[in-house]
Structure formats: C-alpha cells, structure tokens
Enzyme design. Structure first.
Site, PDB file in Angstrom:
ATOM      1  CG  ASP A   1     113.590  63.600  -3.033  1.00  0.00           C
ATOM      2  OD1 ASP A   1     113.245  63.443  -1.946  1.00  0.00           O
ATOM      3  OD2 ASP A   1     114.151  64.480  -3.405  1.00  0.00           O
TER       4      ASP A   1
ATOM      5  CG  ASP B   1     117.247  66.359  -5.540  1.00  0.00           C
ATOM      6  OD1 ASP B   1     116.864  65.806  -4.641  1.00  0.00           O
ATOM      7  OD2 ASP B   1     117.302  67.875  -5.278  1.00  0.00           O
TER       8      ASP B   1
ATOM      9  CG  ASP C   1     117.097  61.686  -2.776  1.00  0.00           C
ATOM     10  OD1 ASP C   1     116.321  61.214  -1.838  1.00  0.00           O
ATOM     11  OD2 ASP C   1     117.224  62.818  -3.097  1.00  0.00           O
TER      12      ASP C   1
ATOM     13  CG  ASP D   1     128.057  35.353 -35.127  1.00  0.00           C
ATOM     14  OD1 ASP D   1     126.861  35.197 -34.994  1.00  0.00           O
ATOM     15  OD2 ASP D   1     128.809  34.704 -34.719  1.00  0.00           O
TER      16      ASP D   1
END
Length: 852
Positions: A254, A511, A515, A620
């Site tokens: 934007d 923002d 949007d 692990d």
C-alpha cells in the site's frame, strides 16, 4: 508420523518393553502439547474485525436522540454524524457538510468533504462539522462489512512447512515400513527367528528410523526466528509465516501510511509572484490565515503550522478569522501590524486566482503551474493578500506545494528488496498521478495503472467463486506495470490472488481496513507501524517501529531460519536413510556365520535396544540447538525443493552407509582367528577385537557419523569449514559425542537383549585402549569424502539446474494451492546467539555484487 509412533508404542508395551514405550509416549505428549499451545495462541482476524464493527451511535429513537449500540441500527434510522465520532454504518448526508477521514478505507491522506447526498462509509471518522444522516446499509452490506466478508472467505490451513513435513515423513515412514516389513519376513524365514524376537528388532528399527522430533525441532527453530524478529521490532502472529517469508519474491505494498508517512509535508518547491516573497514568507502568510496558536483544525493547518515560523506570526494581530468553508474552498483572516491592516487567504488555486486584481495576466502562468503539478501528482495551496488600504485589492503571493512524502527508508528498502530477488508493486487507493509521482521518487516503475483492466469480483460476492484463471489471464499485465492506483479492497484482494495463482509468493504490506483482505490473502501479510486493528488482526507480522527497512531484515532472518530448517531436514533424512539401510543390508548381505561367528543370538548384526535409544535421544536432543546455529542467508528467495533435498540427503547417506558397511565387514572379519591374518585390521595395525566389541565399535561409528553428517549438511553447498557453528550447537554436539564415546569405550562386559557387548577400550594393550580414537579417525576421513561428495553434488545441480535447483525460487509457475490459506499461530520464546543482519547482510550483498 503420530499414527506410526502410536502403533510402535502399543507394540512396545505389548512386548513389555516399558522404558522404550515410555520414551515414545513422552515424545507424543510433547508434540501434542506444543500443537495445543500454538492453537490456543492463534490470532483470529475475523473475530477482531467483528469486534470493531460495534461502535456506538447517536440515533433518533422514540422521539428523542439517544446513544445506542451501533449494531442495532437499521436502514432508515436517523443518526448524528458529529466531529470526533465514528460513522456507525453507511449513511447518506441529509443537509450541510462534514469532513470525513477515510484514510483507513481508501488510502486518501486528506479528509473528504461530504455534502447532501454523499455516503459516509462505516469505518471512517468525522473530523469536522456536524450533520444528520440516514442509515442506508448496515453490517455485511456496508463497504466495511464487505471487507469482513473478504477476510472471512480466506480458508485456514497449517502452513507450507506442515505440508513439507508431511511429505518428508510420508516418504521416510513408507520407506522404513517397506524395509522393516521385508526385514521382518527375512528374519523369520532365513534366520528362523521367533516371532517375538523378529518383531522386537523390526519395531525398534522402525522407531529409530522415523524422525520423531522433527516437528519439535522445526517449531523450535521457527520460534527462535520469531525471537530474533522481535529484536528487530517485528511481532510474528503466525509462526509458519517466517518460513513463507523466506520464499517471498513479490512484495505488494500500500502507499499511504506504508510507503509514505501518511502526513502531508510542504515541499521545497514554492512558486512566488513578487520579488519580496519566498517560501518562508509565503508560509508565514499561510499561517496567518489560520489560528496559529490554537490546535490545528485540519490536515492543511497541521502541515502549514508545522512548517511556518510562528514566532514571526506573533508580530501580527489577528482581527478576524473566517474558517474553511467547503462552499468557498478557502480560509481568510484580517490582520494588523504597525498600524497597517490587510487580509490574507489560502485555498484552492482557481478560487484564489479569481480574486486577484491581475487574474487574467497571471492565469496562463498559474494554470500551467497547476497542470504541471497535477501531472506529477503534487498537491498545491495558493496564498494571496491584499495590498491596498481598503483590503479589497488582492495580489497572488505564492503557490505552496505539498505531498505525503515517502518514509526516509522506503527508497533504500525497495532497492535492497530488488537486490535480494524481490519485485515490488505499489497498490493504492489514492490518485493515479500521485501514485506515479511517488513511484518516480522511489525509483519504482512509474507505469501505474487504474482498476479498469483488473478482473471483476464475482457477482455472487463470494470470493470462493473467484476463478483459478486470474494468473493466466491477468498475470502478464500485472507483471508489466509498477502497480495500481484508485483501487478498492476487492481489487487488492484480486491482485494478490492473481499473483499467487501465477506462482509468486506474495507479501503484502498495509495499514488500513482497506488493506486487511489483501493482507490475509497474501502469503505473508505485514501490518506496518500505526496500522488499524483490522489490519493488525489480518497480518502475519506486525511492525512496531516506523519504517519499512525491517521488512528486508525480516526476509534475511527468515531465509536464515529456512536455511536452518533445510539443513536439519537434509541431515535428518540422511541419518534415517543411512541407519535403516545399514541394518537392513547388514541383515541381508553380512550374516555373521559367513565370518565364522556361530552365536544363535547374533546371526545378523544388531545392537541392544538401549544403544538404539541412546543414538536417537542424543541426536534429537542436540538437534534442538539447530535453531541457534549461525547461517548465511541466501541472496535468492528460498523455496522447498524436495527433489533436491532428497538427492543431497541420499548422497550424504550413501557415503556414510558405505563407510559403516565397510567397517562392519572389516570388524566381523577380524573376530575369528582363521580370518585374522588376512583381515584389513591386521594390515592396518589394528588389534584383533571380540564379538562384543564389534557391537560397541559400530555403535560409536554410527553415532559419530550422524553428528559429522549434521556438520556437513549445515553449510549447504559450501565446505563444512565455510563458517563456524554456533557455540550452543557446537558444545551440544561435543557433549553428545563425548557421552557416545564414553559409552562405547567403557560399556560393561555383559549380555543385553541376548547380545554380547564389550567396552571398546577393554583390553590390556595400549592398541586396544586406543580403539575409540581409531574409530574417530576413520569417521573423520570419511567425513571429508562425504563433504566433498556433497559439494560436488551441489555444483552439479547448480551448473545444470537439475530439478530447477538454481531457478525455482525466482521463476513463477502455477500455484498448486490457489485457494489455500494458513492458520494463525503465536510464537514461543527463544534466543539467537548472533543476529543474521549485522554479520551476513554485508557479506552476501558483496557476494551478489561481485557475481553480477
């Protein structure tokens, strides 16, 4: 994976192997706990938006004005639209005029003047004036409500990394099952093992071959990446978005409030019409046409009073002030200084020009200036004052230019994004000319289009009806331009959808409420600093500091996290392949009786269950530290290429497998006195070993090879010494290898699971006591060969672009999941020893420049 482990748990408990079953059960509960935690912390954008749909409204009910919940207003209600209040629904203005801030909806920086018949949209705010309005649309039928529908339409899923793990686990589990079942039948048929013994060996081999901790390690790595992003003032609301961020090759942004400050500022260009005026004097006159010592009344006053010398204004006495009137489109003030009275006005250029005494002489010049500014998308404010004693003869003083300027770091951010393989598109609801001028200022493509050529939203209003041909039909047009202007939320949504269908991994920054749908539809939605609640709730990442530079930092951090996960998966697949094939081939091609060993409990090579579990737990446990490892973020977007992953893993596994089988063959050949004289051990000066020491020797060899494979895998296409591991990973590996070496060297002489085991260093001679050292040297020798094979494999893949190794992340193709969307997840704690940004960005940037 959980199903296979549950089956293994049941079998272990049925065979009364309580410790093994307990370990598997504990890992299952750990995985379930982490999954529950992420689900509990999941953000819900739709719920947040619905909550924001409930402001109060002042409505005329029961013959009087009263405050009511805005959720119960209905079309036809009479409501009060006053300064400072939120518009409770889409309302038509009845009489008078108001100024409405629609920045959160349309991206327009300046308030919009609305008069009778205009529609004030829900989600906007009245900033000046007071009128009565009639409710026209409510709820999901409002402009704001349609945005909520777009958000609600985006389906949830578990993230791209989830699908990658499922595929990896499916392949490994299926392969392990096939080999283990084959091995089970062969043991019972060839070696005549009892059902229980054959089943126990097969189940244990299956369990250690399945990477049980794979999800925990990946989740921990993502969580630590989230922690590093938080240091950069980025809040991660969906953990798997970090992995998606590493693949981003298209950034849609934007304009207002994202690329720009959403704050009008006076530009240095000021057109004056008499020698005594310059930008400073014109600004003072503009400030005099306002209440300069009172709070600004609108955005223009804020801009002017923030730039003018107000101390100079204090030398004047304001006698009269006429505030801005939408009908006359200007303000006016009467002032006195040193006994002289005059008037000053500021407003729209055509209005002020017509007031001037020499309007016709100036008209051509002024119109040319206005036309030039308009062509560049620059707004202007005209200032004039009277020059006669009667305050009737107006003279043009100057034309101030102003623009919502880009953020200080935006231009550099866009440049860096392009360097790192990410294209940037501007998508704004603002004017096309303004968007084009902003694109020029930011060195973006100024070819900004309007929505006329964009696809139309389905007539049903349901985003699920959007065709999957948008990328094919509109992709070329979208890629050829620099962005789009004057678009609505549904346009932004469709643009992102089309680019995703085209095969791009899209990030969207924004923002405002307008949007929010595109933020949620994108692969990674980024809400910038100061974003609305709806935008933050729809985003995967939220910036808590102004500026966009952190977006590139986030990409590099995400690529580093991706590299850690990739290294781990390559290692884990490799370790699984070498382990399961080693014991599988050992059963088939190296029966112990061939070497003169006639122990019925040792007809084929295998090790006690406890050793199996030690290998699994130590590996692990150490792998939990992979999230702390130092990495070099790639200069290219990163995507999962499972074919390459399995090829590299197979090469690493093959070298390790050959070395293990060779050592097993040499060790078995050195047990029997008959073979000893012609054995390789004899020729290499290695002392003869017992049957029990073969077990501990191969246990140590497999343990060391596993960890050395990890250090080969972690550097990718580079040699293992290309960059050092983190202290956490290094010392974790040192600790685990020390334990494994001590276990192998000092294992008590005993029979466990009917297998004779003897400590590797148990013996009288020094040569026997040094056997662990010999195993280490053997493993290191093969480690160099393994790493050389890995580097050669990467070079081959890169040179011939095998499996699109070099080009996949930079090229687009059809999206296999065009309607898919991930669920939200909250990050958990963690820490990173060395930030990627400081140490690696400069390194890779220089590398990129040297290569290009």
């Amino acid at each position: 994976m959980p199903i296979a482990i549950w089956i293994a748990c049941i079998i272990e408990f049925a065979l009364e192997n309580w410790p093994d079953g307990g370990i598997l059960l504990g890992i299952q509960f750990a995985n379930a706990t982490i999954g529950w935690y992420e689900t509990m912390k999941a953000g819900n954008a739709v719920a947040a938006l619905k909550q924001s749909l409930k402001p109060n409204a002042t409505a005329f009910r029961d013959g009087k004005w009263q405050n009511i919940d805005a959720s119960i207003v209905v079309p036809g209600d009479l409501v009060k639209l006053a300064a400072g209040s939120a518009v409770p629904a889409d309302c038509s203005v009845n009489e008078g005029s108001i100024e409405v801030d629609e920045a959160a909806l349309t991206g327009e920086s300046l308030p919009v003047t609305m008069v009778e018949g205009h529609i004030a949209k829900m989600g906007s705010t009245v900033v000046r004036g007071e009128v009565d309005g009639t409710v026209q649309f409510t709820g999901m039928y409002t402009f704001f409500g349609k945005t909520a529908l777009l958000l609600n339409s985006v389906e949830a899923d578990l993230g791209n990394i989830h699908y990658v793990l499922v595929k990896v686990m499916f392949v490994l589990t299926l392969l392990s099952l096939i080999l283990c079942i084959t091995c089970f039948g062969y043991l019972m048929g060839k070696y005549k093992l009892a059902f229980r013994d054959a089943l126990e060996f097969t189940v244990v081999l299956l369990v250690v071959s399945i990477p049980i901790a794979i999800e925990i390690v990946v989740t921990t790595t993502l969580a630590l990446g989230s922690k590093e992003l938080s240091i950069q003032k980025v809040i991660v609301t969906r953990l798997s978005s970090i992995e998606m961020m590493s693949a981003v090759n298209m950034l849609c942004s934007d304009k207002t409030g994202t690329l720009t400050l959403n704050k009008m500022e006076i530009q240095e260009t000021c057109h004056t019409f008499s020698p005594e005026h310059d930008i400073k004097s014109v600004l003072v006159l503009a400030a005099l046409a306002a209440k300069w010592r009172e709070p600004p009344r609108d955005a223009l006053d804020t801009m002017v009073l923030g730039s003018a010398n107000l101390d100079e204004c204090d030398n004047y006495e304001q006698l009269q002030f006429l505030p801005f009137d939408p009908k006359v489109k200007r303000t006016e003030a009467t002032l006195r200084r040193d006994g002289k009275t005059f008037k000053v006005t500021k407003g729209a250029p055509n209005i002020v020009l017509d007031m001037c005494h020499n309007a016709e002489d100036l008209r051509a010049r002024v119109e040319k200036i206005i036309e030039d500014l308009a062509r560049r998308g620059v707004r202007c404010l005209t200032v004039a004052r009277t020059i006669d004693d009667n305050c009737e003869k107006w003279e043009m003083s100057g034309i101030l230019t102003f623009l919502d300027p880009p953020r200080p770091d935006t231009k550099e951010t866009i440049r860096k994004a392009k360097v790192y393989g990410v294209d940037v598109k501007m998508i704004t609801g603002d004017n096309q000319l303004i968007a084009q001028e902003m694109a020029r200022m930011l060195n973006m493509d100024p070819n900004i289009l309007t929505p006329e050529g964009l696809p139309q939203f389905p007539e049903s209003g349901d985003p699920k009806d959007i065709p999957d041909t948008l990328g094919r039909d509109y992709g070329d047009m979208m890629l050829a331009c620099g962005g789009f202007a004057h678009v609505y939320p549904e346009h932004k949504y469709l643009i992102v959808e089309a680019l995703r269908q085209r095969g791009f991994t899209c990030a969207m920054t924004g923002d405002g409420v307008n949007d929010a749908p595109a933020l949620k539809r994108s692969d990674v939605g980024i809400a910038v600093h100061g974003a609305t609640d709806a935008a933050r709730a729809s985003a995967d990442m939220v910036l808590t500091d102004p500026g966009l530079s952190v977006v590139v930092d986030a990409m590099l951090i995400a690529r580093g996290v991706f590299q850690r996960m990739l290294s781990f998966l390559i290692y884990r697949v490799s370790a699984t392949l070498q382990l399961v094939f080693f014991f599988f081939l050992g059963v088939f091609i190296l029966p112990t009786e061939r070497f003169g060993i006639h122990d019925k409990s040792f007809q084929f090579f295998h090790i006690p269950v406890l050793m199996f579990m030690l290998i699994t737990l130590l590996n692990d446990g150490t792998l939990m530290a992979i999230g702390y490892d130092y990495v070099r973020p790639s200069e290219r977007p990163q995507r999962w290429n499972l074919r390459v992953l399995f090829v590299v893993s197979s090469v690493l596994a093959f070298v390790a497998l050959v070395s293990s089988l060779l050592l097993l063959w040499m060790a078995l050949d050195a047990v029997n006195e008959v073979n000893w004289e012609q054995s390789w051990f004899k020729g290499l000066g290695i002392p003869q070993i017992d049957q029990g020491q073969v077990v501990t020797m191969l246990y140590l060899k497999v343990s060391i090879s596993d960890f050395l494979t990890l250090f080969a895998a972690r550097t990718g296409a580079d040699w293992f010494w290309a960059y050092r591991p983190s202290p956490v990973l290094f010392w974790g590996a040192v600790g685990s290898l020390t334990i494994s070496t001590c276990v192998a060297a000092f294992w008590p002489d005993q029979t466990m699971d009917d297998i004779i085991t003897i400590g590797l260093s148990h013996g009288d001679s020094t040569a026997v006591k040094l056997l662990p050292l010999w195993v280490w040297l053997y493993c290191i020798f093969w480690w160099f060969l393994q790493d050389a094979a890995k580097v050669a494999t990467y070079k081959f893949l890169d040179h011939y672009d095998i499996f699109s190794y070099r080009t996949e992340a930079l090229t687009s193709g059809p999206d296999p999941h065009p309607q898919r969307r991930r669920s939200r997840g909250m990050s958990i704690g963690g820490n990173i020893d060395e930030p990627l940004i400081k140490s690696q960005t400069r390194l890779r940037s220089n590398s990129w420049k040297s290569n290009h």
